[in-house]
Design a protein around this motif. Sequence first.
Motif, PDB file in Angstrom:
ATOM      1  N   TYR A 296      10.104 -44.731  12.439  1.00  0.00           N
ATOM      2  CA  TYR A 296       8.943 -45.156  11.666  1.00  0.00           C
ATOM      3  C   TYR A 296       9.361 -46.307  10.758  1.00  0.00           C
ATOM      4  O   TYR A 296      10.290 -46.174   9.948  1.00  0.00           O
ATOM      5  CB  TYR A 296       8.406 -43.993  10.837  1.00  0.00           C
ATOM      6  CG  TYR A 296       6.991 -44.172  10.355  1.00  0.00           C
ATOM      7  CD1 TYR A 296       5.932 -43.528  10.994  1.00  0.00           C
ATOM      8  CD2 TYR A 296       6.694 -44.996   9.277  1.00  0.00           C
ATOM      9  CE1 TYR A 296       4.617 -43.695  10.560  1.00  0.00           C
ATOM     10  CE2 TYR A 296       5.391 -45.176   8.840  1.00  0.00           C
ATOM     11  CZ  TYR A 296       4.365 -44.521   9.485  1.00  0.00           C
ATOM     12  OH  TYR A 296       3.070 -44.697   9.055  1.00  0.00           O
ATOM     13  N   PHE A 297       8.677 -47.449  10.888  1.00  0.00           N
ATOM     14  CA  PHE A 297       8.958 -48.625  10.062  1.00  0.00           C
ATOM     15  C   PHE A 297       7.983 -48.658   8.894  1.00  0.00           C
ATOM     16  O   PHE A 297       6.775 -48.761   9.089  1.00  0.00           O
ATOM     17  CB  PHE A 297       8.827 -49.900  10.898  1.00  0.00           C
ATOM     18  CG  PHE A 297       9.852 -50.037  11.983  1.00  0.00           C
ATOM     19  CD1 PHE A 297      11.058 -50.679  11.738  1.00  0.00           C
ATOM     20  CD2 PHE A 297       9.629 -49.496  13.243  1.00  0.00           C
ATOM     21  CE1 PHE A 297      12.009 -50.804  12.738  1.00  0.00           C
ATOM     22  CE2 PHE A 297      10.578 -49.619  14.248  1.00  0.00           C
ATOM     23  CZ  PHE A 297      11.777 -50.274  13.986  1.00  0.00           C
ATOM     24  N   ASP A 298       8.512 -48.583   7.688  1.00  0.00           N
ATOM     25  CA  ASP A 298       7.676 -48.557   6.493  1.00  0.00           C
ATOM     26  C   ASP A 298       7.735 -49.869   5.721  1.00  0.00           C
ATOM     27  O   ASP A 298       7.398 -49.910   4.540  1.00  0.00           O
ATOM     28  CB  ASP A 298       8.118 -47.421   5.565  1.00  0.00           C
ATOM     29  CG  ASP A 298       7.011 -46.403   5.352  1.00  0.00           C
ATOM     30  OD1 ASP A 298       5.884 -46.665   5.807  1.00  0.00           O
ATOM     31  OD2 ASP A 298       7.261 -45.359   4.736  1.00  0.00           O
ATOM     32  N   PHE A 320      12.105 -37.152  28.152  1.00  0.00           N
ATOM     33  CA  PHE A 320      12.307 -38.108  27.047  1.00  0.00           C
ATOM     34  C   PHE A 320      10.954 -38.580  26.547  1.00  0.00           C
ATOM     35  O   PHE A 320      10.095 -38.989  27.324  1.00  0.00           O
ATOM     36  CB  PHE A 320      13.141 -39.306  27.500  1.00  0.00           C
ATOM     37  CG  PHE A 320      13.189 -40.415  26.476  1.00  0.00           C
ATOM     38  CD1 PHE A 320      13.927 -40.253  25.311  1.00  0.00           C
ATOM     39  CD2 PHE A 320      12.496 -41.596  26.670  1.00  0.00           C
ATOM     40  CE1 PHE A 320      13.970 -41.262  24.356  1.00  0.00           C
ATOM     41  CE2 PHE A 320      12.524 -42.615  25.722  1.00  0.00           C
ATOM     42  CZ  PHE A 320      13.277 -42.443  24.567  1.00  0.00           C
ATOM     43  N   ASN A 321      10.771 -38.514  25.233  1.00  0.00           N
ATOM     44  CA  ASN A 321       9.592 -39.076  24.586  1.00  0.00           C
ATOM     45  C   ASN A 321      10.069 -39.838  23.361  1.00  0.00           C
ATOM     46  O   ASN A 321      10.501 -39.230  22.382  1.00  0.00           O
ATOM     47  CB  ASN A 321       8.591 -37.983  24.192  1.00  0.00           C
ATOM     48  CG  ASN A 321       7.325 -38.566  23.568  1.00  0.00           C
ATOM     49  OD1 ASN A 321       6.883 -39.640  23.954  1.00  0.00           O
ATOM     50  ND2 ASN A 321       6.764 -37.864  22.609  1.00  0.00           N
ATOM     51  N   GLY A 322      10.045 -41.151  23.451  1.00  0.00           N
ATOM     52  CA  GLY A 322      10.505 -41.981  22.345  1.00  0.00           C
ATOM     53  C   GLY A 322       9.331 -42.645  21.654  1.00  0.00           C
ATOM     54  O   GLY A 322       8.636 -43.483  22.246  1.00  0.00           O
ATOM     55  N   ARG A 323       9.087 -42.287  20.406  1.00  0.00           N
ATOM     56  CA  ARG A 323       7.926 -42.791  19.657  1.00  0.00           C
ATOM     57  C   ARG A 323       8.390 -43.789  18.603  1.00  0.00           C
ATOM     58  O   ARG A 323       9.271 -43.497  17.789  1.00  0.00           O
ATOM     59  CB  ARG A 323       7.201 -41.614  18.999  1.00  0.00           C
ATOM     60  CG  ARG A 323       5.956 -41.981  18.224  1.00  0.00           C
ATOM     61  CD  ARG A 323       5.197 -40.722  17.833  1.00  0.00           C
ATOM     62  NE  ARG A 323       4.041 -41.036  16.985  1.00  0.00           N
ATOM     63  CZ  ARG A 323       3.926 -40.661  15.721  1.00  0.00           C
ATOM     64  NH1 ARG A 323       4.882 -39.938  15.147  1.00  0.00           N
ATOM     65  NH2 ARG A 323       2.862 -40.989  15.023  1.00  0.00           N
ATOM     66  N   VAL A 324       7.791 -44.978  18.634  1.00  0.00           N
ATOM     67  CA  VAL A 324       8.083 -46.027  17.662  1.00  0.00           C
ATOM     68  C   VAL A 324       6.784 -46.385  16.960  1.00  0.00           C
ATOM     69  O   VAL A 324       5.806 -46.766  17.616  1.00  0.00           O
ATOM     70  CB  VAL A 324       8.688 -47.276  18.340  1.00  0.00           C
ATOM     71  CG1 VAL A 324       8.951 -48.368  17.309  1.00  0.00           C
ATOM     72  CG2 VAL A 324       9.972 -46.915  19.069  1.00  0.00           C
ATOM     73  N   VAL A 325       6.758 -46.264  15.645  1.00  0.00           N
ATOM     74  CA  VAL A 325       5.539 -46.477  14.861  1.00  0.00           C
ATOM     75  C   VAL A 325       5.711 -47.725  13.998  1.00  0.00           C
ATOM     76  O   VAL A 325       6.617 -47.793  13.165  1.00  0.00           O
ATOM     77  CB  VAL A 325       5.228 -45.252  13.973  1.00  0.00           C
ATOM     78  CG1 VAL A 325       3.907 -45.458  13.239  1.00  0.00           C
ATOM     79  CG2 VAL A 325       5.175 -43.982  14.818  1.00  0.00           C
ATOM     80  N   VAL A 326       4.822 -48.710  14.213  1.00  0.00           N
ATOM     81  CA  VAL A 326       4.893 -49.988  13.503  1.00  0.00           C
ATOM     82  C   VAL A 326       3.544 -50.231  12.818  1.00  0.00           C
ATOM     83  O   VAL A 326       2.640 -50.833  13.409  1.00  0.00           O
ATOM     84  CB  VAL A 326       5.228 -51.144  14.469  1.00  0.00           C
ATOM     85  CG1 VAL A 326       5.487 -52.439  13.686  1.00  0.00           C
ATOM     86  CG2 VAL A 326       6.442 -50.806  15.329  1.00  0.00           C
TER      87      VAL A 326
END
Length: 430
Positions: A296-298, A320-326
């Motif tokens: 998570y990018f804050d 595999f579940n890769g979550r990227v939150v921008v």
Amino acid sequence: MSNVTQSRPRLWLETLLQVLAQWSGGGAAGQPAGARDWGLPTRRSEAWRFTDLRCLTQLDPTRLHTGTAAPHWPEAFRQAPSGQVSPRRLSLQLDGRGHWLSPQGEPPPWPHGLMPLPTGDIAPGQVLRTVIPSGTLLPLGAQLNGVTPGPSLGLQVSGPDPVHLDLAIQAEHAQAWLAPHVLLVLQPGARLCLNWHVAATAQAAVLPMVEARLGLGAQLEEATMAWGCPGAAFLGGSFIHQSPRSVYRRTNATWGWGLSRDEPFVRQSQGQAETHLHGLAVARGQSLLDTHSTVYFDGPAGRLRQRHQALADDRGHSVFNGRVVVPRVAQQTDASQLSRNLLLSTKARIDTKPQLEIVADDVQCTHGATVSCLQADELFYLQSRGIGRDQASRLLQRGFCEEILQRLPQSALLWPSLQSLLETPVPDQP
């Protein structure tokens, strides 16, 4: 599904919570607030639709214990006096009473730059609550770790010179339940290399949890080798809070477990930080190896490099579940995510889902996934050099694995368990 079948997981969980509460000395009334309302996740949940918990729930809560065995340390570690192989390296193993001791069974001699935190300051959840959004369901491993009394290890890291910490856990007795909690506070500019070696050779559950807060410009390198047997369950998680200019590198290799669920969660609190995640899962037999990561990018100008590789053979299953939150605040984020998978059997299974959730409009983000088998031309090339087909297959598999394993620290390569993963028969004679 019948009501009886549905009730079994709940009864198992209720009995487990009662046992863990008795371990803490509080009895059933000592259960944490809300624990009685817990429920094991089911496949109706998107995050758990591929994960079968039977390997965990086959443990008998009434027979659980915390017994451990002495890890089989490499010779280089055993010869070192008091568990130290250098003035800034410390090796510790978990004993059956919940104590972290040197390979010689002695209290740890803390090296310069590593200071234990007061016992009252290392309760589970301090960092976890700052990295996981409120209202989000906590990972199962973290929940169970939080209600298991000890063992806890809290450390403060300071100074610009790197400190190396090796932790080893060995479960060799059936019905072992080990839930170590490690809290790390890295002061600005501090550097720590944390190496885990977790092994289970009997029906057991190992639930390690790492919480780390990285100060301005701090660096944490975490490496994990986790190998188990078909009746063992591994539920691990790393929860990392990064300040600006900090660097977090995580490399893990997992194989052999009946069930493995690894859930790293990283939050770059103000952006301008760097995260590297590299994972290898080798699923043979009937192993289920599951990885769910979240970054998570804050804030702006954050960077992520993630690569997950899996090899599935026999009836093995890799998830595999890769979550990227921008979010919008994270402009100029640079993130890349790649899932590479090798499928070696028609009965094996790969499920992969790289996942980007982007609201910011000034970013450079990529993701991708591949699933393939061994290439015929590569096998033919090796066979044309006088190498048998079986040996050629093993060499290609080893090369696939070493793309990730080469990122492990040199000390990790000394463990015999890793050598067994890479073991290759003598080439056939031409």
